[in-house]
Scaffold this motif. Structure first.
Motif, PDB file in Angstrom:
ATOM      1  N   LYS A  22      12.042  38.010 -10.551  1.00  0.00           N
ATOM      2  CA  LYS A  22      11.485  39.366 -10.455  1.00  0.00           C
ATOM      3  C   LYS A  22      11.899  40.012  -9.130  1.00  0.00           C
ATOM      4  O   LYS A  22      12.289  41.186  -9.091  1.00  0.00           O
ATOM      5  CB  LYS A  22       9.966  39.293 -10.576  1.00  0.00           C
ATOM      6  CG  LYS A  22       9.261  40.609 -10.450  1.00  0.00           C
ATOM      7  CD  LYS A  22       7.750  40.409 -10.550  1.00  0.00           C
ATOM      8  CE  LYS A  22       7.003  41.651 -10.153  1.00  0.00           C
ATOM      9  NZ  LYS A  22       5.548  41.447 -10.130  1.00  0.00           N
ATOM     10  N   LEU A  23      11.810  39.255  -8.043  1.00  0.00           N
ATOM     11  CA  LEU A  23      12.208  39.787  -6.733  1.00  0.00           C
ATOM     12  C   LEU A  23      13.697  40.132  -6.697  1.00  0.00           C
ATOM     13  O   LEU A  23      14.087  41.175  -6.155  1.00  0.00           O
ATOM     14  CB  LEU A  23      11.873  38.789  -5.621  1.00  0.00           C
ATOM     15  CG  LEU A  23      10.390  38.584  -5.330  1.00  0.00           C
ATOM     16  CD1 LEU A  23      10.210  37.480  -4.285  1.00  0.00           C
ATOM     17  CD2 LEU A  23       9.733  39.868  -4.868  1.00  0.00           C
ATOM     18  N   LEU A  81       2.360  32.788  -4.463  1.00  0.00           N
ATOM     19  CA  LEU A  81       2.496  33.694  -5.596  1.00  0.00           C
ATOM     20  C   LEU A  81       1.421  34.776  -5.522  1.00  0.00           C
ATOM     21  O   LEU A  81       0.247  34.463  -5.401  1.00  0.00           O
ATOM     22  CB  LEU A  81       2.375  32.922  -6.910  1.00  0.00           C
ATOM     23  CG  LEU A  81       3.494  31.926  -7.180  1.00  0.00           C
ATOM     24  CD1 LEU A  81       3.121  31.025  -8.350  1.00  0.00           C
ATOM     25  CD2 LEU A  81       4.798  32.640  -7.440  1.00  0.00           C
ATOM     26  N   PRO A  82       1.816  36.042  -5.591  1.00  0.00           N
ATOM     27  CA  PRO A  82       0.840  37.128  -5.437  1.00  0.00           C
ATOM     28  C   PRO A  82      -0.291  37.056  -6.463  1.00  0.00           C
ATOM     29  O   PRO A  82      -1.450  37.292  -6.136  1.00  0.00           O
ATOM     30  CB  PRO A  82       1.648  38.400  -5.625  1.00  0.00           C
ATOM     31  CG  PRO A  82       3.052  38.004  -5.687  1.00  0.00           C
ATOM     32  CD  PRO A  82       3.145  36.525  -5.816  1.00  0.00           C
ATOM     33  N   GLU A  83       0.033  36.732  -7.696  1.00  0.00           N
ATOM     34  CA  GLU A  83      -1.014  36.682  -8.717  1.00  0.00           C
ATOM     35  C   GLU A  83      -1.963  35.513  -8.498  1.00  0.00           C
ATOM     36  O   GLU A  83      -3.069  35.503  -9.000  1.00  0.00           O
ATOM     37  CB  GLU A  83      -0.436  36.635 -10.130  1.00  0.00           C
ATOM     38  CG  GLU A  83       0.465  35.455 -10.404  1.00  0.00           C
ATOM     39  CD  GLU A  83       1.925  35.687 -10.045  1.00  0.00           C
ATOM     40  OE1 GLU A  83       2.731  34.791 -10.324  1.00  0.00           O
ATOM     41  OE2 GLU A  83       2.247  36.745  -9.486  1.00  0.00           O
ATOM     42  N   ARG A  84      -1.554  34.522  -7.734  1.00  0.00           N
ATOM     43  CA  ARG A  84      -2.421  33.383  -7.425  1.00  0.00           C
ATOM     44  C   ARG A  84      -3.243  33.639  -6.163  1.00  0.00           C
ATOM     45  O   ARG A  84      -4.308  33.094  -5.990  1.00  0.00           O
ATOM     46  CB  ARG A  84      -1.598  32.107  -7.228  1.00  0.00           C
ATOM     47  CG  ARG A  84      -0.912  31.648  -8.445  1.00  0.00           C
ATOM     48  CD  ARG A  84      -1.811  30.728  -9.183  1.00  0.00           C
ATOM     49  NE  ARG A  84      -1.135  30.254 -10.379  1.00  0.00           N
ATOM     50  CZ  ARG A  84      -1.785  29.836 -11.429  1.00  0.00           C
ATOM     51  NH1 ARG A  84      -3.082  29.823 -11.443  1.00  0.00           N
ATOM     52  NH2 ARG A  84      -1.133  29.423 -12.476  1.00  0.00           N
ATOM     53  N   GLU A  96       6.314  29.521 -12.585  1.00  0.00           N
ATOM     54  CA  GLU A  96       5.841  30.787 -12.025  1.00  0.00           C
ATOM     55  C   GLU A  96       6.651  31.189 -10.799  1.00  0.00           C
ATOM     56  O   GLU A  96       6.974  32.371 -10.619  1.00  0.00           O
ATOM     57  CB  GLU A  96       4.358  30.689 -11.664  1.00  0.00           C
ATOM     58  CG  GLU A  96       3.447  30.672 -12.862  1.00  0.00           C
ATOM     59  CD  GLU A  96       1.971  30.614 -12.467  1.00  0.00           C
ATOM     60  OE1 GLU A  96       1.609  31.167 -11.407  1.00  0.00           O
ATOM     61  OE2 GLU A  96       1.194  30.015 -13.217  1.00  0.00           O
ATOM     62  N   VAL A  97       6.976  30.233  -9.950  1.00  0.00           N
ATOM     63  CA  VAL A  97       7.773  30.523  -8.757  1.00  0.00           C
ATOM     64  C   VAL A  97       9.159  31.027  -9.164  1.00  0.00           C
ATOM     65  O   VAL A  97       9.651  32.024  -8.631  1.00  0.00           O
ATOM     66  CB  VAL A  97       7.872  29.284  -7.834  1.00  0.00           C
ATOM     67  CG1 VAL A  97       8.927  29.474  -6.764  1.00  0.00           C
ATOM     68  CG2 VAL A  97       6.527  28.985  -7.197  1.00  0.00           C
ATOM     69  N   SER A 121      10.029  32.450 -11.964  1.00  0.00           N
ATOM     70  CA  SER A 121       9.858  33.778 -12.560  1.00  0.00           C
ATOM     71  C   SER A 121       9.676  34.832 -11.478  1.00  0.00           C
ATOM     72  O   SER A 121      10.263  35.924 -11.543  1.00  0.00           O
ATOM     73  CB  SER A 121       8.653  33.758 -13.494  1.00  0.00           C
ATOM     74  OG  SER A 121       8.390  35.035 -13.989  1.00  0.00           O
ATOM     75  N   TYR A 122       8.879  34.513 -10.471  1.00  0.00           N
ATOM     76  CA  TYR A 122       8.638  35.448  -9.377  1.00  0.00           C
ATOM     77  C   TYR A 122       9.921  35.719  -8.591  1.00  0.00           C
ATOM     78  O   TYR A 122      10.225  36.859  -8.244  1.00  0.00           O
ATOM     79  CB  TYR A 122       7.540  34.904  -8.464  1.00  0.00           C
ATOM     80  CG  TYR A 122       7.167  35.836  -7.343  1.00  0.00           C
ATOM     81  CD1 TYR A 122       6.670  37.105  -7.592  1.00  0.00           C
ATOM     82  CD2 TYR A 122       7.309  35.436  -6.017  1.00  0.00           C
ATOM     83  CE1 TYR A 122       6.323  37.960  -6.562  1.00  0.00           C
ATOM     84  CE2 TYR A 122       6.954  36.288  -4.978  1.00  0.00           C
ATOM     85  CZ  TYR A 122       6.464  37.551  -5.256  1.00  0.00           C
ATOM     86  OH  TYR A 122       6.128  38.402  -4.233  1.00  0.00           O
ATOM     87  N   GLN A 156       2.237  27.539  -4.825  1.00  0.00           N
ATOM     88  CA  GLN A 156       1.286  28.246  -5.685  1.00  0.00           C
ATOM     89  C   GLN A 156       0.559  29.328  -4.886  1.00  0.00           C
ATOM     90  O   GLN A 156       0.355  30.435  -5.380  1.00  0.00           O
ATOM     91  CB  GLN A 156       0.297  27.247  -6.262  1.00  0.00           C
ATOM     92  CG  GLN A 156      -0.737  27.860  -7.181  1.00  0.00           C
ATOM     93  CD  GLN A 156      -1.736  26.835  -7.677  1.00  0.00           C
ATOM     94  OE1 GLN A 156      -1.687  25.668  -7.307  1.00  0.00           O
ATOM     95  NE2 GLN A 156      -2.639  27.259  -8.521  1.00  0.00           N
TER      96      GLN A 156
END
Length: 87
Positions: free
Chosen positions: A55-56, A29-32, A48-49, A51-52, A26
């Motif tokens: 995205k990468l 994660l950049p948004e966290r 979230e991981v 999804s991230y 957690q």
């Protein structure tokens, strides 16, 4: 305890270790990172991981495609560009 059960339990992380690893994920994660880290469900963190990471992967694919387009449109030698990118 059977030897197979014993070896399996010795390889499996304990519940508190899993919780700590989820918390560390957690925090990556950049948004966290930019807001207060609150404990959320494991499912939410893992979603979230994932999804991230997707995205990468897309960013890498897009960047690779852009580099390929640039190479095709210029007279730069691929080896010269590769050496520049590795610096």
């Amino acid at each position: 305890m059977s030897s197979s059960r014993k070896s399996l339990s010795s390889r499996c992380p304990r519940e508190d270790e899993i919780s700590e690893l989820i918390f560390k994920l957690q925090a990556l994660l950049p948004e966290r990172r930019c807001r207060h880290l609150r404990r959320v469900s494991r499912d939410e963190v893992l979603e979230e991981v994932c999804s991230y990471i997707r995205k990468l992967h897309k960013q890498v694919d897009d960047t690779s495609e852009r580099i390929s387009q640039l190479l095709a449109s210029t007279d730069l030698d691929a080896d010269v560009l590769r050496s520049l990118l590795q610096q």
